[in-house]
Design an enzyme around this catalytic site. Structure first.
Site, PDB file in Angstrom:
ATOM      1  N   GLU A  10       0.856  -1.198   0.000  1.00 36.30           N
ATOM      2  CA  GLU A  10       0.000   0.000   0.000  1.00 36.30           C
ATOM      3  C   GLU A  10       0.879   1.230   0.000  1.00 36.30           C
ATOM      4  O   GLU A  10       0.996   1.945   0.983  1.00 36.30           O
ATOM      5  CB  GLU A  10      -0.953   0.018   1.191  1.00 36.30           C
ATOM      6  N   HIS A  12       1.796   4.705  -2.142  1.00 34.32           N
ATOM      7  CA  HIS A  12       1.026   5.553  -3.046  1.00 34.32           C
ATOM      8  C   HIS A  12       1.888   6.503  -3.875  1.00 34.32           C
ATOM      9  O   HIS A  12       3.021   6.828  -3.509  1.00 34.32           O
ATOM     10  CB  HIS A  12       0.015   6.366  -2.237  1.00 34.32           C
ATOM     11  N   HIS A 163      -9.344   0.189  -0.772  1.00 31.90           N
ATOM     12  CA  HIS A 163      -8.760   1.271   0.012  1.00 31.90           C
ATOM     13  C   HIS A 163      -9.875   2.180   0.511  1.00 31.90           C
ATOM     14  O   HIS A 163     -10.882   2.361  -0.170  1.00 31.90           O
ATOM     15  CB  HIS A 163      -7.770   2.061  -0.849  1.00 31.90           C
ATOM     16  N   ASP A 284       1.996   2.219   3.815  1.00 30.36           N
ATOM     17  CA  ASP A 284       1.085   3.327   3.497  1.00 30.36           C
ATOM     18  C   ASP A 284       1.906   4.594   3.257  1.00 30.36           C
ATOM     19  O   ASP A 284       1.544   5.684   3.671  1.00 30.36           O
ATOM     20  CB  ASP A 284       0.040   3.549   4.589  1.00 30.36           C
TER      21      ASP A 284
END
Length: 321
Positions: A10, A12, A163, A284
């Site tokens: 995860e 980004h 998500h 994240d």
């Protein structure tokens, strides 16, 4: 200290044409902080790689910071822009194929088009699955209109990562408490509910090869698995029927990542309730500090075998790396 090799799922990025979509999440974050991650999101070079190297991440599976085209009201525009950002990500993946993978961004406004785009991203662009940012136009993925999409997901044998995103309207229970709207609480409620809709709609009975991934160690759902089975027995089921207990789908069709959850007890709960092959490491990035996630997983109360599985073996199997 020797670092355990890691794969992160995860992680980004941002494309300049998608900043306006991302800005729709500004009410969820402190005004003093929102937008400060943009520089890191748009970097695919040494800053991102250095953060990976510092904690032993060999490969990051990159995904567009949401909500992306799921906030787009025009179907044609959503389809065009999803393809555009997938091509953009594929270029960055090709520049560092040993370090970057990718999750496809999909225009769920048109389920068949989304299925086709997923297939293109997997078979032609080398991506590992898709990330979908909650509902699209108020419609959740258990709706029967998405059957062609799930059929393709099952056939391709790739995961769909759900998500968090804001629901189409804000419930009264958040009134007067803006702190609850977003990552503190409402995103967990929304995403956990989305996953339960898929379970109780029989999605995994219809498409047993479908694979679902949830962040944040499963949005509290591993903690509730016993009760989900117990209360399912007495619930008002309407026309719903399942072939197995609800918990069985968590042990066979659902995986969870550690994104944004650097705490021993929920990690142990997810492993104990779902099984040692169901939990995957994630950061994240850049919304969480890579150093914190990496240092935590290295000292978490795991056996050596469990740590290896969580850090990279489970991801290699799921993503076929």
């Amino acid at each position: 200290m020797t670092l355990t090799p890691k794969i992160a799922l995860e992680e980004h990025f941002m494309h300049p044409d998608f900043v306006d979509y991302w800005a729709t999440t500004a009410p969820n974050i402190s005004p003093d902080l929102f937008g400060k991650a943009r520089t890191a999101l748009e970097d695919f070079g040494e800053t991102r790689v250095a953060a990976m190297d510092a904690i032993g991440v060999e490969k990051s599976v990159l995904s567009l910071a949401g909500p992306g085209v799921q906030a787009e009201k025009r179907t044609g525009t959503a389809i065009r822009l999803a393809r555009q950002v997938n091509d953009f990500l594929a270029v960055e993946m090709a520049r560092r194929p040993d370090r970057y993978g990718g999750f496809a961004h999909l225009a769920m406004q048109d389920p068949l088009s989304a299925a086709d785009e997923l297939e293109r991203c997997v078979t032609q662009l080398g991506m590992q699955g898709a990330m979908i940012n909650g509902q699209t136009g108020g419609t959740y993925l258990d709706d029967d209109r998405y059957a062609p999409f799930w059929e393709r997901v099952s056939a391709l044998e790739v995961p769909v990562y759900i998500h968090p995103n804001n629901p189409p309207e804000q419930a009264h229970m958040y009134s007067g408490h803006p702190e609850l709207w977003g990552p503190v609480w409402s995103w967990t409620v929304e995403t956990a509910t989305h996953a339960l809709r898929l379970v109780f709609a029989g999605t995994f009975d219809r498409f047993p090869g479908a694979k679902l991934v949830l962040g944040h160690l499963g949005e509290c759902l591993p903690y509730l698995m016993w009760r989900l089975d117990s209360r399912w027995e007495i619930s008002n089921r309407g026309s719903m029927r399942l072939e197995r207990d609800p918990s069985d789908y968590f042990k066979n069709n659902i995986w969870v990542t550690t994104s944004g959850m650097c705490a021993d007890a929920p990690l142990r709960c997810a492993l104990d309730m779902m099984g040692g092959d169901r939990v995957l490491f994630s950061v994240d990035y850049p919304f969480e500090r890579a150093s914190e996630a990496g240092e935590w997983i290295e000292q978490a109360p795991l056996s050596d075998g469990e740590r290896v599985k969580v850090c990279h073996e489970n991801a290699r199997l799921l993503l076929k790396l």
